[in-house]
Every structure is written in C-alpha cells, then in structure tokens.
Design a protein around this motif. Structure first.
Motif, PDB file in Angstrom:
ATOM      1  N   VAL A 134      38.977  46.681  40.833  1.00 56.94           N
ATOM      2  CA  VAL A 134      40.204  46.944  41.582  1.00 56.94           C
ATOM      3  C   VAL A 134      41.353  46.768  40.597  1.00 56.94           C
ATOM      4  CG1 VAL A 134      41.637  46.299  43.540  1.00 56.94           C
ATOM      5  CG2 VAL A 134      39.130  46.060  43.679  1.00 56.94           C
ATOM      6  N   ASP A 135      41.937  47.876  40.131  1.00 61.23           N
ATOM      7  CA  ASP A 135      42.914  47.843  39.053  1.00 61.23           C
ATOM      8  C   ASP A 135      44.310  48.179  39.549  1.00 61.23           C
ATOM      9  OD1 ASP A 135      40.822  47.299  37.360  1.00 61.23           O
ATOM     10  OD2 ASP A 135      40.556  49.386  36.754  1.00 61.23           O
ATOM     11  N   SER A 136      45.321  47.491  38.985  1.00 69.51           N
ATOM     12  CA  SER A 136      46.718  47.846  39.169  1.00 69.51           C
ATOM     13  C   SER A 136      47.457  47.432  37.903  1.00 69.51           C
ATOM     14  CB  SER A 136      47.306  47.164  40.411  1.00 69.51           C
ATOM     15  OG  SER A 136      47.252  45.761  40.278  1.00 69.51           O
ATOM     16  N   VAL A 137      48.784  47.535  37.871  1.00 70.69           N
ATOM     17  CA  VAL A 137      49.549  47.279  36.654  1.00 70.69           C
ATOM     18  C   VAL A 137      49.456  45.802  36.275  1.00 70.69           C
ATOM     19  CG1 VAL A 137      51.845  47.378  35.607  1.00 70.69           C
ATOM     20  CG2 VAL A 137      51.110  49.157  37.215  1.00 70.69           C
ATOM     21  N   GLN A 138      48.955  45.536  35.064  1.00 68.64           N
ATOM     22  CA  GLN A 138      48.831  44.195  34.484  1.00 68.64           C
ATOM     23  C   GLN A 138      48.009  43.247  35.351  1.00 68.64           C
ATOM     24  OE1 GLN A 138      52.916  43.057  33.520  1.00 68.64           O
ATOM     25  NE2 GLN A 138      52.615  43.803  31.452  1.00 68.64           N
ATOM     26  N   THR A 153      36.165  38.034  38.252  1.00 69.20           N
ATOM     27  CA  THR A 153      37.272  37.748  37.347  1.00 69.20           C
ATOM     28  C   THR A 153      38.548  38.388  37.861  1.00 69.20           C
ATOM     29  OG1 THR A 153      35.769  37.671  35.447  1.00 69.20           O
ATOM     30  CG2 THR A 153      38.108  37.928  34.973  1.00 69.20           C
ATOM     31  N   GLN A 154      39.621  37.583  37.902  1.00 66.28           N
ATOM     32  CA  GLN A 154      40.939  38.067  38.324  1.00 66.28           C
ATOM     33  C   GLN A 154      41.896  37.965  37.142  1.00 66.28           C
ATOM     34  OE1 GLN A 154      42.551  39.000  41.740  1.00 66.28           O
ATOM     35  NE2 GLN A 154      43.700  39.812  40.003  1.00 66.28           N
ATOM     36  N   LEU A 155      42.488  39.091  36.749  1.00 67.07           N
ATOM     37  CA  LEU A 155      43.523  39.106  35.717  1.00 67.07           C
ATOM     38  C   LEU A 155      44.885  39.184  36.381  1.00 67.07           C
ATOM     39  CD1 LEU A 155      44.427  39.427  32.694  1.00 67.07           C
ATOM     40  CD2 LEU A 155      44.356  41.894  33.100  1.00 67.07           C
ATOM     41  N   LEU A 156      45.795  38.259  36.005  1.00 69.80           N
ATOM     42  CA  LEU A 156      47.159  38.231  36.531  1.00 69.80           C
ATOM     43  C   LEU A 156      48.106  38.183  35.331  1.00 69.80           C
ATOM     44  CD1 LEU A 156      46.601  35.585  39.350  1.00 69.80           C
ATOM     45  CD2 LEU A 156      46.904  38.034  39.686  1.00 69.80           C
ATOM     46  N   HIS A 157      48.459  39.338  34.793  1.00 73.74           N
ATOM     47  CA  HIS A 157      49.315  39.454  33.614  1.00 73.74           C
ATOM     48  C   HIS A 157      48.672  38.718  32.439  1.00 73.74           C
ATOM     49  CE1 HIS A 157      52.686  40.436  31.267  1.00 73.74           C
ATOM     50  NE2 HIS A 157      53.424  39.355  31.481  1.00 73.74           N
ATOM     51  N   LYS A 158      49.216  37.558  32.013  1.00 75.88           N
ATOM     52  CA  LYS A 158      48.670  36.876  30.841  1.00 75.88           C
ATOM     53  C   LYS A 158      47.624  35.823  31.194  1.00 75.88           C
ATOM     54  CE  LYS A 158      52.568  37.564  27.732  1.00 75.88           C
ATOM     55  NZ  LYS A 158      53.432  36.944  26.719  1.00 75.88           N
ATOM     56  N   LEU A 159      47.356  35.627  32.464  1.00 77.51           N
ATOM     57  CA  LEU A 159      46.382  34.636  32.907  1.00 77.51           C
ATOM     58  C   LEU A 159      45.167  35.327  33.509  1.00 77.51           C
ATOM     59  CD1 LEU A 159      45.625  31.636  33.571  1.00 77.51           C
ATOM     60  CD2 LEU A 159      46.787  31.996  35.768  1.00 77.51           C
TER      61      LEU A 159
END
Length: 268
Positions: free
Chosen positions: A100-104, A143-149
């Motif tokens: 599930v992709d979105s910006v950053q 895995t959850q990516l939240l900008h730099k975290l």
C-alpha cells in the motif's frame, strides 16, 4: 551500456532514501531488494564469556522479482570447539503479498520461510537456524514506512530437527519455538537527498524475542545499531545485542555484530 547505467541509477536514486531506514540489521523488512540484483554479505558476530568466541557468515541474496527474494548463508564458528569449523548452510525465501504505497510512506506485508542443515552438537536451549540448529521456520512480517521512520514487526514458528553428524536433540529439549521481533529504523543523514553518492546514516533499535512454549524458557533482547550506506551499494552495519530478560541457554546473548554488504543492481 550508458543508457542501461542511466536507467539503473534512475532506479537506485529514488529507492535509496525511501528504503534505507528499512534495511534492518537483525531482521528482514517486508520490502524486498531490487529485482534482478545480487547482494553479498560478510558478517562476524561473537561474545566474550570464558574466552572469546565468534561466528562468521557468508550470505548471498537474490532479488528474483518485485515480490520474491531468496537468500542462502554459510556458517563457520568456534562456538562448539576450540578452532573455527564450517557448521552448515541455510536457505531463506520471502514473498511480499501486500503493498500500500503513497508519498513518502508505504505499508507492506510478506510471508517468509527458512530451512537450515547444521553439523554441530547441541549446547543451547534456543532454537536458532543461524548455525546452531537444523530445522525450519515460517512467519509473517509487516513494515510501515513513515517518511524517515520505518517500523517493522514479525512473528514466526520454528521447529528443530536433529543435526547432521549423528547429533540428536537431547531428550527434554524443546523442538518448537515462537519468535517475535519489533524493529525501528530512522534515516539520520542525509537531511535532504540529492545524490545517490551521499552517505546514508541510519539508526536502529530492535527488540528480538523467542520462547519455547511449555518449557518456561524465553528471552527478550534489545539490539541498537548504526548503519552507513555508501554510493547506495555498499553497507556497513555495527550492532550490539543485550538481554532485557533471559532464562534460556544460548549463544546470542551479549553479542556484537559487524557486517559488510555490497549490492550489484540489474545484473541478471
């Protein structure tokens, strides 16, 4: 050739800042490495308790497609005898079934499996497929990516088999275990990503746990780490693992880890 290089760099540059903080040291994220790429790892970890002991690992990683990656690893150590000895091999596969992709930011899920065949005596209560036990493991990771975290968690089931060389699991030892992890990674540098040659610096904190159901044996470790990535292809990991609690006999308590990794993109 030049056109292919430009295309490769074009793929690498946007991928590096988005994924760097997901390159955990002690666990695998739900994301995969780039397809048709090869990663080569050399790792050494060890401890000092009644003498210095260490294990070296050579690991090859292959991006078979955008959803599938494969690993194989070879282990040598002096954990079970005075000198270094080749202990065995393992194979690992991970299939990403959710993106599930979105910006950053993105959220990804994957299923993984691992098998190992080892020729070492049994000295531990921990079931470890990293050079100690023959067996298999299967589990899920998200895995959850939240900008730099980036935050990642996994749960898995492990089953131990008898080791090669006539080593039988002792009567009364656990054959089954539950593993669980929680990892966080933060991209410290660069603050603004403009060039794939910029050095990436990532900080990690990982919680690593395992228990043997029905035996009252378990542990939970914390493993802080720092990671440097050069030219988006060469990676250096430094980590230390310490127990928050532990009542399980094992090699993985209070261990350092040093790893070098080089990635070759779009070579197949």
């Amino acid at each position: 050739m030049i056109k292919r290089l430009i295309i490769a760099l074009g793929l690498i540059i946007p991928a590096a800042p988005a994924l760097a903080q997901e390159l955990y040291v002690n666990t695998e994220p739900a994301s995969n490495m780039a397809a048709r790429s090869l990663g080569i790892r050399i790792e050494n970890q060890g401890y000092n308790a009644n003498g210095f002991k260490n294990r070296s690992t050579l690991e090859l990683m292959y991006g078979a497609g955008k959803s599938l990656m494969l690993h194989t690893a070879f282990y040598a150590s002096d954990y079970d005898q005075p000198g270094q000895k080749f202990g065995g091999v393992s194979a690992y596969a991970k299939y990403r079934f959710l993106s599930v992709d979105s910006v950053q930011r993105h959220f990804r899920g994957a299923v993984f499996a691992k098998i190992s065949t080892i020729n070492n005596p049994f000295i531990n209560q921990e079931i470890s497929l990293e050079g100690d036990n023959s067996g298999w493991q299967s589990g899920l990771v998200f895995t959850q990516l939240l900008h730099k975290l980036a935050i990642s968690g996994s749960a898995s089931y492990l089953h131990a088999l008898d080791n090669r060389g006539g080593y039988h699991l002792p009567v009364g030892s656990a054959r089954d275990a539950i593993g669980y992890t929680l990892s966080a990674g933060y991209l410290l540098f660069p603050k603004t990503y403009t060039d794939y040659k910029q050095v990436n610096v990532n900080l990690y904190a990982e919680l690593l746990g395992k228990s043997n159901p029905g035996y009252g044996q378990g542990y939970l470790d914390i493993a802080p780490a720092v990671q440097f990535i050069f030219n988006s292809v060469f990676r250096v990991d430094l980590a230390y693992r310490a127990p928050l609690y532990s009542n399980m006999v094992r090699n993985s308590e209070n261990t350092y880890l040093v790893r070098l990794e080089y990635n070759l993109f779009n070579i197949f």
